[in-house]
Design a protein around this motif. Structure first.
Motif, PDB file in Angstrom:
ATOM      1  N   ARG A  37       0.808  -1.412  -0.168  1.00 18.74           N
ATOM      2  CA  ARG A  37       0.117   0.092   0.079  1.00 18.74           C
ATOM      3  C   ARG A  37       0.852   1.328   0.073  1.00 18.74           C
ATOM      4  O   ARG A  37       2.038   1.086   0.202  1.00 18.74           O
ATOM      5  CB  ARG A  37      -0.869  -0.005   1.190  1.00 18.74           C
ATOM      6  N   THR A  38       0.190   2.418  -0.190  1.00 15.75           N
ATOM      7  CA  THR A  38       0.807   3.743  -0.319  1.00 15.75           C
ATOM      8  C   THR A  38       0.623   4.550   0.979  1.00 15.75           C
ATOM      9  O   THR A  38      -0.524   4.762   1.449  1.00 15.75           O
ATOM     10  CB  THR A  38       0.495   4.115  -1.593  1.00 15.75           C
ATOM     11  N   ASP A 198       1.198   7.582 -12.928  1.00 10.96           N
ATOM     12  CA  ASP A 198       0.385   6.286 -13.448  1.00 10.96           C
ATOM     13  C   ASP A 198       1.471   5.067 -13.483  1.00 10.96           C
ATOM     14  O   ASP A 198       1.245   3.905 -13.124  1.00 10.96           O
ATOM     15  CB  ASP A 198       0.015   6.740 -14.933  1.00 10.96           C
ATOM     16  N   ARG A 201       1.856   3.776  -9.954  1.00 16.42           N
ATOM     17  CA  ARG A 201       0.776   3.093  -9.610  1.00 16.42           C
ATOM     18  C   ARG A 201       0.760   1.488 -10.369  1.00 16.42           C
ATOM     19  O   ARG A 201       0.704   0.565  -9.567  1.00 16.42           O
ATOM     20  CB  ARG A 201      -0.414   3.524  -9.939  1.00 16.42           C
ATOM     21  N   ASP A 202       1.204   1.522 -11.525  1.00 14.00           N
ATOM     22  CA  ASP A 202       0.978   0.205 -12.395  1.00 14.00           C
ATOM     23  C   ASP A 202       2.260  -0.508 -11.765  1.00 14.00           C
ATOM     24  O   ASP A 202       2.287  -1.880 -11.480  1.00 14.00           O
ATOM     25  CB  ASP A 202       1.599   0.625 -13.880  1.00 14.00           C
ATOM     26  N   GLN A 204       3.618  -0.609  -8.929  1.00 16.42           N
ATOM     27  CA  GLN A 204       3.245  -0.992  -7.443  1.00 16.42           C
ATOM     28  C   GLN A 204       2.483  -2.293  -7.652  1.00 16.42           C
ATOM     29  O   GLN A 204       2.432  -3.345  -7.003  1.00 16.42           O
ATOM     30  CB  GLN A 204       2.563   0.057  -6.622  1.00 16.42           C
ATOM     31  N   GLN A 205       1.363  -2.097  -8.586  1.00 15.62           N
ATOM     32  CA  GLN A 205       0.673  -3.448  -8.737  1.00 15.62           C
ATOM     33  C   GLN A 205       1.305  -4.567  -9.200  1.00 15.62           C
ATOM     34  O   GLN A 205       0.873  -5.716  -8.883  1.00 15.62           O
ATOM     35  CB  GLN A 205      -0.588  -2.946  -9.603  1.00 15.62           C
ATOM     36  N   GLU A 223      -4.699  11.315  -5.127  1.00 16.51           N
ATOM     37  CA  GLU A 223      -4.650  10.089  -6.291  1.00 16.51           C
ATOM     38  C   GLU A 223      -4.093   8.821  -5.839  1.00 16.51           C
ATOM     39  O   GLU A 223      -4.303   8.015  -6.312  1.00 16.51           O
ATOM     40  CB  GLU A 223      -4.108  11.082  -7.426  1.00 16.51           C
ATOM     41  N   MET A 224      -2.981   9.097  -5.025  1.00 15.95           N
ATOM     42  CA  MET A 224      -2.147   7.945  -4.871  1.00 15.95           C
ATOM     43  C   MET A 224      -2.035   7.427  -3.636  1.00 15.95           C
ATOM     44  O   MET A 224      -1.961   5.929  -3.527  1.00 15.95           O
ATOM     45  CB  MET A 224      -0.563   8.137  -5.064  1.00 15.95           C
ATOM     46  N   ASP A 226      -3.254   5.581   0.096  1.00 19.02           N
ATOM     47  CA  ASP A 226      -4.148   4.791   0.773  1.00 19.02           C
ATOM     48  C   ASP A 226      -4.342   5.447   2.149  1.00 19.02           C
ATOM     49  O   ASP A 226      -5.475   5.450   2.831  1.00 19.02           O
ATOM     50  CB  ASP A 226      -3.823   3.343   1.023  1.00 19.02           C
TER      51      ASP A 226
END
Length: 332
Positions: A37-38, A198, A201-202, A204-205, A223-224, A226
């Protein structure tokens, strides 16, 4: 530490010597970074965000030192490791993207040399050809076009957005479990900023890594992140989920930061602002450190140094007036 927590910072204090004694740039910070998580860390310049990240990485510039506290990565206290042990952790388990890629990259070494240097530090047995292949793949993963050509180029030959992608590729080259991104979109235009966010995020996933995102930009945090920690004068003054912080802020500093953001649905002639500036560590006021700038301050605020208190599950604030219902309406 719970099984869902990758990193826990416990009562961390980073100090520097001065003529009047030691001053604390980071003062009693406690926070957790969940797995995958962020965590967004937000605040004005001078609040201690970057010094906190350097403290976690054990990169505090001399004569600063970690005077107190623990930095626990799973079951290991990084603050207690020897310098050689900590070097093995940097890059392989925790990596960092610094604020300005042009000054972070060495101008006299090629992009490829700088990425492979990080890999070689953690895999001395790998051949040059193998490292080159892995570095080119790292550049391709961060969506740099023609990575074979970019491998041989130098930082001045790349745009700001490309240099930031190189820094991300370098940071992720050894697949760390935690990435610290210190103002990763500073000095980038809005379009490139969106591309970098973006990309993070990608990635990290794709990798499942945790991220500490340090920024003064609340739009980026919304936006980023949690979870969010709001820092002021070396301390965390509010912590909670992103929904807690943006929908139900309870510290006047958080309220001021949010009030400075224009909202499309509101018709205001003037945005809220916070008078004054963050005091330097050698001039922190007594009591609540925000009280000289706080529109809600009372005499009690000048005497009491409020701790972080839990207001609801997972939501904490360091303010003697919290919790306050509809505090955003009061601020307006």
């Amino acid at each position: 530490m719970t099984g869902d927590t990758l990193l826990r910072v416990e009562d961390l204090r980073t100090t520097f010597p001065s003529g009047s004694g030691e001053i604390a740039a980071v003062d009693g910070v406690t926070l957790e970074v969940p797995r995958g998580r962020t965590l967004g860390i937000v605040g004005e310049s001078g609040c201690g965000k970057s010094m906190l990240s350097l403290s976690i990485m054990r990169l505090v510039p001399s004569p600063g030192r970690l005077a107190q506290g623990r930095v626990v990565l799973e079951d290991r206290d990084l603050a207690a490791l020897s310098p050689s042990q900590m070097r093995a952790v940097r890059g392989s388990e925790i990596a960092m993207i610094f604020q300005e890629p042009m000054t972070s990259l060495n101008p006299v070494h090629s992009i490829g040399d700088q990425i492979t240097e990080a890999m070689r530090a953690h895999d001395a047995k790998a051949s040059d050809d193998e490292l080159r292949t892995r570095a080119i793949e790292a550049l391709r993963r961060v969506r740099i076009p023609s990575p074979e050509r970019r491998f041989a180029e130098y930082p001045h030959q790349l745009s700001g957005g490309m240099r930031q992608r190189v820094m991300i590729a370098m940071a992720l080259s050894c697949r760390p479990r935690l990435l610290i991104a210190d103002e990763p979109t500073t000095a980038l235009d809005v379009t490139v900023q969106a591309q970098i966010l973006d990309l993070l995020r990608d990635l990290q996933q794709e990798t499942g890594m945790s991220v500490i995102l340090i920024t003064h930009d609340l739009g980026v945090v919304a936006e980023m992140a949690d979870e969010v920690a709001v820092m002021y004068a070396g301390r965390v003054v509010e912590r909670g989920t992103a929904a807690d912080i943006f929908n139900d802020p309870q510290h006047p500093y958080t309220i001021g930061l949010l009030g400075s953001i224009p909202r499309i649905e509101e018709d205001r002639e003037r945005l809220l602002s916070i008078d004054g500036s963050v005091p330097p560590p050698f001039a922190f006021p007594k009591g609540c450190r925000f009280h000289p700038r706080c529109p809600f301050a009372t005499r009690a605020c000048t005497e009491a140094d409020p701790p972080l208190r839990e207001l609801s599950p997972g939501h904490r604030a360091a303010c003697i007036r919290a919790p306050v219902e509809n505090i955003l309406d009061i601020a307006a």
